[in-house]
Structure formats: C-alpha cells, structure tokens
Design an enzyme around this catalytic site. Sequence first.
Site, PDB file in Angstrom:
ATOM      1  N   ARG A 185      85.021 -76.095  65.351  1.00  0.00           N
ATOM      2  CA  ARG A 185      84.552 -74.984  66.167  1.00  0.00           C
ATOM      3  C   ARG A 185      85.288 -73.700  65.768  1.00  0.00           C
ATOM      4  O   ARG A 185      84.703 -72.662  65.569  1.00  0.00           O
ATOM      5  CB  ARG A 185      84.863 -75.337  67.623  1.00  0.00           C
ATOM      6  N   THR A 186      86.609 -73.807  65.634  1.00  0.00           N
ATOM      7  CA  THR A 186      87.358 -72.631  65.193  1.00  0.00           C
ATOM      8  C   THR A 186      87.897 -72.881  63.793  1.00  0.00           C
ATOM      9  O   THR A 186      88.490 -73.931  63.522  1.00  0.00           O
ATOM     10  CB  THR A 186      88.538 -72.325  66.136  1.00  0.00           C
ATOM     11  N   GLU A 189      83.053 -98.249  75.664  1.00  0.00           N
ATOM     12  CA  GLU A 189      84.220 -99.152  75.696  1.00  0.00           C
ATOM     13  C   GLU A 189      84.390 -99.779  77.064  1.00  0.00           C
ATOM     14  O   GLU A 189      84.198 -99.089  78.063  1.00  0.00           O
ATOM     15  CB  GLU A 189      85.497 -98.367  75.356  1.00  0.00           C
ATOM     16  N   GLY A 192      94.534 -96.382  67.892  1.00  0.00           N
ATOM     17  CA  GLY A 192      94.990 -95.204  67.134  1.00  0.00           C
ATOM     18  C   GLY A 192      96.440 -94.827  67.385  1.00  0.00           C
ATOM     19  O   GLY A 192      97.192 -94.544  66.459  1.00  0.00           O
ATOM     20  N   GLY A 202      91.725 -80.071  64.786  1.00  0.00           N
ATOM     21  CA  GLY A 202      92.899 -79.867  65.637  1.00  0.00           C
ATOM     22  C   GLY A 202      94.103 -80.512  64.959  1.00  0.00           C
ATOM     23  O   GLY A 202      94.130 -80.687  63.742  1.00  0.00           O
ATOM     24  N   ARG A 203      95.070 -80.880  65.775  1.00  0.00           N
ATOM     25  CA  ARG A 203      96.309 -81.433  65.215  1.00  0.00           C
ATOM     26  C   ARG A 203      96.047 -82.682  64.378  1.00  0.00           C
ATOM     27  O   ARG A 203      96.592 -82.846  63.294  1.00  0.00           O
ATOM     28  CB  ARG A 203      97.257 -81.807  66.353  1.00  0.00           C
ATOM     29  N   ILE A 204      95.208 -83.598  64.905  1.00  0.00           N
ATOM     30  CA  ILE A 204      95.005 -84.866  64.193  1.00  0.00           C
ATOM     31  C   ILE A 204      94.162 -84.630  62.934  1.00  0.00           C
ATOM     32  O   ILE A 204      94.472 -85.162  61.866  1.00  0.00           O
ATOM     33  CB  ILE A 204      94.386 -85.926  65.130  1.00  0.00           C
ATOM     34  N   ARG A 243      86.563 -90.360  69.655  1.00  0.00           N
ATOM     35  CA  ARG A 243      85.916 -90.928  70.835  1.00  0.00           C
ATOM     36  C   ARG A 243      84.568 -91.488  70.406  1.00  0.00           C
ATOM     37  O   ARG A 243      83.822 -90.845  69.648  1.00  0.00           O
ATOM     38  CB  ARG A 243      85.707 -89.858  71.907  1.00  0.00           C
ATOM     39  N   THR A 294      88.147 -92.341  64.805  1.00  0.00           N
ATOM     40  CA  THR A 294      89.347 -92.670  65.593  1.00  0.00           C
ATOM     41  C   THR A 294      89.466 -91.716  66.777  1.00  0.00           C
ATOM     42  O   THR A 294      90.534 -91.611  67.383  1.00  0.00           O
ATOM     43  CB  THR A 294      90.628 -92.540  64.731  1.00  0.00           C
ATOM     44  N   HIS A 345      90.624 -99.764  69.693  1.00  0.00           N
ATOM     45  CA  HIS A 345      91.195 -98.480  70.149  1.00  0.00           C
ATOM     46  C   HIS A 345      92.727 -98.492  70.070  1.00  0.00           C
ATOM     47  O   HIS A 345      93.419 -98.391  71.086  1.00  0.00           O
ATOM     48  CB  HIS A 345      90.719 -98.151  71.578  1.00  0.00           C
TER      49      HIS A 345
HETATM   50  C1  GLV Z   1      93.873 -91.862  72.982  1.00  0.00           C
HETATM   51  O1  GLV Z   1      92.797 -92.238  72.712  1.00  0.00           O
HETATM   52  C2  GLV Z   1      94.219 -90.518  73.394  1.00  0.00           C
HETATM   53  O2  GLV Z   1      93.342 -89.711  73.756  1.00  0.00           O
HETATM   54  O3  GLV Z   1      95.438 -90.209  73.390  1.00  0.00           O
END
Ligand code: GLV
Length: 310
Positions: A168-169, A258, A278, A146-148, A229, A227, A276
């Site tokens: 997935r895509t 967590e 990020g 995805g974007r990240i 889940r 980074t 956490h």
């Molecule tokens: C942080 O973990 C988010 O999902 O933006």
Amino acid sequence: MARIVTTFPLPGEASELLRPLGPVAGPDGWRDALADAEALLCLLTVRVDAALLDLAPRLKVVANAVVGYEHVDVAACRARGIVVTNTPDVLTDATADLAFALILSAVRGLPQAERSLRAGEFHGWGFWDYLGGDLPGKTLGIFGMGRIGQAVARRAAPFGMRAIYHSRTRLPADAEAALGAEWVDLDALIARSDVLSLHAPLTPDTRHAIDAGVLRRMRPGSFLVNTARGALVDEAALVDALRDGTLAGAGLDVYEHEPSIHPGLLELPNVVLLPHVGSATRETRTRMAMLAARNAHAVLSGHPPLTPVR
Ligand code: GLV
C-alpha cells in the site's frame, strides 16, 4: 476480583511483572473473570468484539500477544477508551525465517521426498529422482512490505533471488536500495513472481486479495507462500489453481477458516501445510508474551503503552 485476565498461560517472568499490580486470572475461566478486569491479555483465537467488551466494563487495555489484530474490534475499544496493543518487531525474524523455510520446502519438494523415504521408496541415490527447482535466478514477489515483508526481502539476495514487492505504501528509495527490492504494481507482481509470498495484514481491503483472477494471472509453475493470514487467499480458488497445474505448489502456514483446512489442500501432494507456527519459537513466543505483559503493565501504571495499535 482479578485486575488482570489472561486467555493463555503466561511465562513466569510475565506473571512476576504483573502480580504486584493485582490478582491475575486465567487461562481457566478467563471469561468469567472479565467483570473486574482492567487488563486483558489475549491471542488471535479470541474475538474481542462489543459483546465481549460488554462483559468487561472496567477494561483499560487489550494487550494482544500477537502482531495481527483483525480479531479485535479496535473501533469498539477506542469508543470505550480502551487501549489496544500488539507485538510488532519481536516476531519478525521468526516469521520471515518460516516463510523461507516454506519457500525452500515447496520449491525443493521436501515434504514429498520425506514422505517417499518414510514409505520405503528410497532405494539409493538416483540422478533424476526427487528433483525440485533452483532459487538462484528466480524472482521473489512480496505482497505487503511491513516489517516481516522487509525481513523476507533481506533474505532473498543470499539465496540468489531477485526481490520485487507491492505494498500500500511504497518504501523510500534508500530503503528500497538497502533491501535490494523493487516496487512494482500488483499486476506486475503477479505476472513476474516465481514465488509469491504474502505479508500483508488482513483488512477488508486485503481479504481475498489473492482470488481466482489473480491466481489465473500468476506465472505458470510458480509457488504461493502464505505466513500472514489465510483469508488473504480465496482458499477454494487456490485449490483449483493447484489442481489444474497453474501453480506448481504452495507453502501455507495459515488458513481461511482456521483451524479447519480446505479438504482439497489436504489431498494435494505439492502443498506444504503447517499449523500456524510462524512465530513459534520458544524465544519469540516468550518475547511476545513479555511485550503484551509490559503493555498491560504500562497502561495499568498510568504510562503510555510500548506498542499501541493506532
Ligand atoms: C501471529 O499470527 C501474529 O499475528 O502474531
């Protein structure tokens, strides 16, 4: 009689935007204020499930101020006509930067070196001391594009890394070419990555995507970076793979349960552990809060939300 409830402190500009719409309650006592709430601004630490929605019969929008929304029962919201929004884009670079910070820290062994210096063990420059590995020439595997994931892929070439990904895509060919990233199946991703970096959302399909079987098939001496889940990874199996040397190390920002951390991780010197963070830059967190506030504002004003969860 709050029209808007927030579970976290809002920056001044978000409060200013929302105040004209009606009273804003929270974070103190936010749960008790739900009875009249039409908008809820919340974070991943709050489970938005049917039980919580029952407390908020007038709710129109759940403006989730993070990008992941596994803590929100989107179907239950939809069934009650409640719009759910998240915060894509605004945290992409901060999170991709942190993934690279973890890659560099883990591969170069920076926390071990820092701990050693603080322990008084640095007695002068040593040719064979504190050696890590190179990034140039290594393969960066990206799970989830995805974007990240794409922002992480963009950072690979400047560090001399080859990027491969599994998602997935599959991206269109021109996007793959622009990113310099090659799509591979999951087996190839696992077998070829020197560093495997996780960027998929947590869904029933991706929970424990990285389990004992996958960890066994990773390249000897490779690194895992997460980074995204924590529950993408079977944390107990990861501890085993790190203990038996299958993996050379790991860089983790997220955990399966967590805020508790598997005690095995805390004992391992070759794991970089972050709380956490990020998206934790002042600029990014302000943008996230503002986007959540704008989403709530749009829905309460009868407009479409900016970034709905579909
Ligand atoms: C942080 O973990 C988010 O999902 O933006």
